[in-house]
Design a protein around this motif. Sequence first.
Motif, mmCIF file in Angstrom:
data_model
loop_
_atom_site.group_PDB
_atom_site.id
_atom_site.type_symbol
_atom_site.label_atom_id
_atom_site.label_comp_id
_atom_site.label_asym_id
_atom_site.label_seq_id
_atom_site.Cartn_x
_atom_site.Cartn_y
_atom_site.Cartn_z
ATOM 1 N N MET A 89 0.836 -1.201 0.000
ATOM 2 C CA MET A 89 0.000 0.000 0.000
ATOM 3 C C MET A 89 0.871 1.252 0.000
ATOM 4 N N CYS A 131 -8.860 6.067 -1.550
ATOM 5 C CA CYS A 131 -9.399 6.247 -0.190
ATOM 6 C C CYS A 131 -8.808 7.527 0.401
ATOM 7 N N TYR A 191 -4.542 5.372 3.337
ATOM 8 C CA TYR A 191 -4.254 3.995 2.933
ATOM 9 C C TYR A 191 -3.785 3.193 4.138
ATOM 10 N N CYS A 192 -4.527 2.125 4.411
ATOM 11 C CA CYS A 192 -4.244 1.275 5.567
ATOM 12 C C CYS A 192 -3.211 0.230 5.153
ATOM 13 N N CYS A 248 -4.685 -3.368 4.109
ATOM 14 C CA CYS A 248 -5.828 -3.464 3.195
ATOM 15 C C CYS A 248 -5.859 -4.805 2.451
ATOM 16 N N GLY A 302 -11.556 0.696 -2.431
ATOM 17 C CA GLY A 302 -11.554 2.108 -2.174
ATOM 18 C C GLY A 302 -12.606 2.500 -1.142
ATOM 19 N N LYS A 353 -14.369 4.296 5.443
ATOM 20 C CA LYS A 353 -13.581 4.399 6.665
ATOM 21 C C LYS A 353 -13.539 5.868 7.123
#
Length: 485
Positions: A106, A178, A181-182, A185, A231, A262
Motif C-alpha cells: 500500500m 481512499c 491507505y491502511c 488493506c 476504495g 472508513k
Amino acid sequence: MYMNHVPLPVEPGYGVPANDIAGQFDTQHVDPPRARTVPEHRNLRNDDFWRRIPAFARIPASEFHTHVFQARHSITNTGQLRQTLGHLAPDSFYQDIDAGLKHAPMALRISPYLLSLIDWADPHSDPIRTQFLPLRSQQAPDHPMLQFDSLNERGDSPVPGLTHRYPDKALFIAIDSCPVYCRFCTRSYAVGNDTEGVEKLKLHANLQRWETMFEYIASRPELEDIVVSGGDTYNLRSEHLRLIGERLLRLPNIRRIRYATKGLAVMPQKILTDHAWTDALTEVVNLGRRMHKDVVVHTHFNHPHEITQVTHDAMNRLTERGITVRCQTVLQRNVNDSPATMQLLVRRLSYVNIHPYYVYFHDLAPGVEDLRTSLAAGLHLEKHVRGHTAGFNTPSFVVDTMGGGGKRDCHSFEYYNRETGIAVFTSPSVKPGARFLYFDPLLSLHPDAQARWKHEAERRVMIEEACQGAEGSAMIRHGNTMRTH
Ligand code: SF4
C-alpha cells in the motif's frame, strides 16, 4: 478546544443542589456522594491535539476541522512527513518508514487528523502509527501460504469491479482510492497508487464501468443486497454517490444498500463540512426509506483512540438524519488484541451510536504479517468481549476465508491444530464441499513448529493432517466426504 462541540446533556440527578435533595428525602439513609468520574468510553478527546504537530501548531480549529484542510494536507510521502513532524521524530524513524514502504503493498496516505492523534512520544508502539506508517524494523516475513488477493475477489468477479460470491449479495467497487491507505488493506491488489512491488488493477470511478455493473445486477434477480465500496465511498463525488444509490434503489430486486467508508474514523470532519456529500447520502437514505428499502453506512474503526469529540459530532449529524452506521473492525496485533482495548472500542462505538458489527481476523496480506494474530488469540478475545455490553452491540468475530469461502464465525472451524497453526473451515452455502484454510502467523507458533514451516514437504504434511482431521470430524458429525478447495 474543538469549537463545534455541543455540550452533553446533564444526566438526571447531576447538578441538583444537595439542599434540594435533603429537603425531599430522609438524608440519614442516603449514601455519601461518590466521585463522578466519567466512564472511560465516554471520555472522548476534545483538546487541540493537532497543535503538537509543528506544521499545524498555528492552525485554528475552524480550519483544521474541515474536509478541505484534511484532504489538502494529507501526507503521501516521507518528505512531507518530515516537513510536517519536524523534530518530533529522529532521522532513523523516517529511514525506517522509507525502508518499510519498499516492502509494503500500500502507498502512504494519512490525514492530518490521524497523524495528530498519534502519540509522538512513543510512535513505535502507537496503535494508529502501527496501522498507517510501516516500519521496516517491525515487519515480519510473509507467511509461506500467502496469496495476493487472498479472498479471491477477482475470481468471483463477473464484470470488472463487481464481486458476486454470496447468492443474494454483491460487492460494487465504485472507486479505487481512499482518504487514507491502511497498511493491512485486503484489496491492496486494486486500492491506491502503484507501489514498488504492486501494479494495481485500475478501478477508477467510471460511469461506463458502473453501467456494466448495473446491467449485471439487474440481470440477477437473486441479488438483493449491494455493498458499495472501494476504495472508499468518501472519495466519490456527491453526484456520483447519489447516482449509484438511486440507480440501485430503482432496480426492483435490490432491497438493501450499504455504503462502505472508513471516513468517520480517519476524517470525520467531512460529514460536518462537506454538505453536498452528506446531503447526497441523506437523500439516498431517505429515498430508500420512501421505497421501503434499507440504506446504511458501514465503517471501520480499529482502536478507541480513533473516536474523538469530532467523531461524536459527525455521528450526531448522521443520527439526527436517521442514518444507521455499523462498524467492521480488523483484529490486529499490538493494535486491538487485548481484551481491555477491544472492550473499550466496543463501548465507545456504541456510545456514539455506531453498531459494532464484525471483528475480522486479519487476512493474509503481503508486508503485514506483524499485524496478524492467531485464531486462538481471537477466540480468547471474543470470550472477553461477549457479555461486556448488550448483545446487539456485540460484534461477531469472523474469519474471511482465503480462497473465497466468505465469512465464517471464528468458532465454526471443523478442525484447529494450535501447534501447527492450521484451521479448517467449510462454507456449505457459499462453496459446498470445499474446505478453506486459515493459518496462524508463524510468530505465534513454537520454534519447533516454525522450523517445520520452513520445509515445503513438511508444510504439505501439516496441511494434509489438518484436512484429514477436518474430514474425520465432519464424517463423525455428518457421515459425508468433502473435497479440498
Ligand atoms: S480505507 Fe478500506 S479500502 Fe481503503 S485502504 Fe483502508 S482498508 Fe483498504
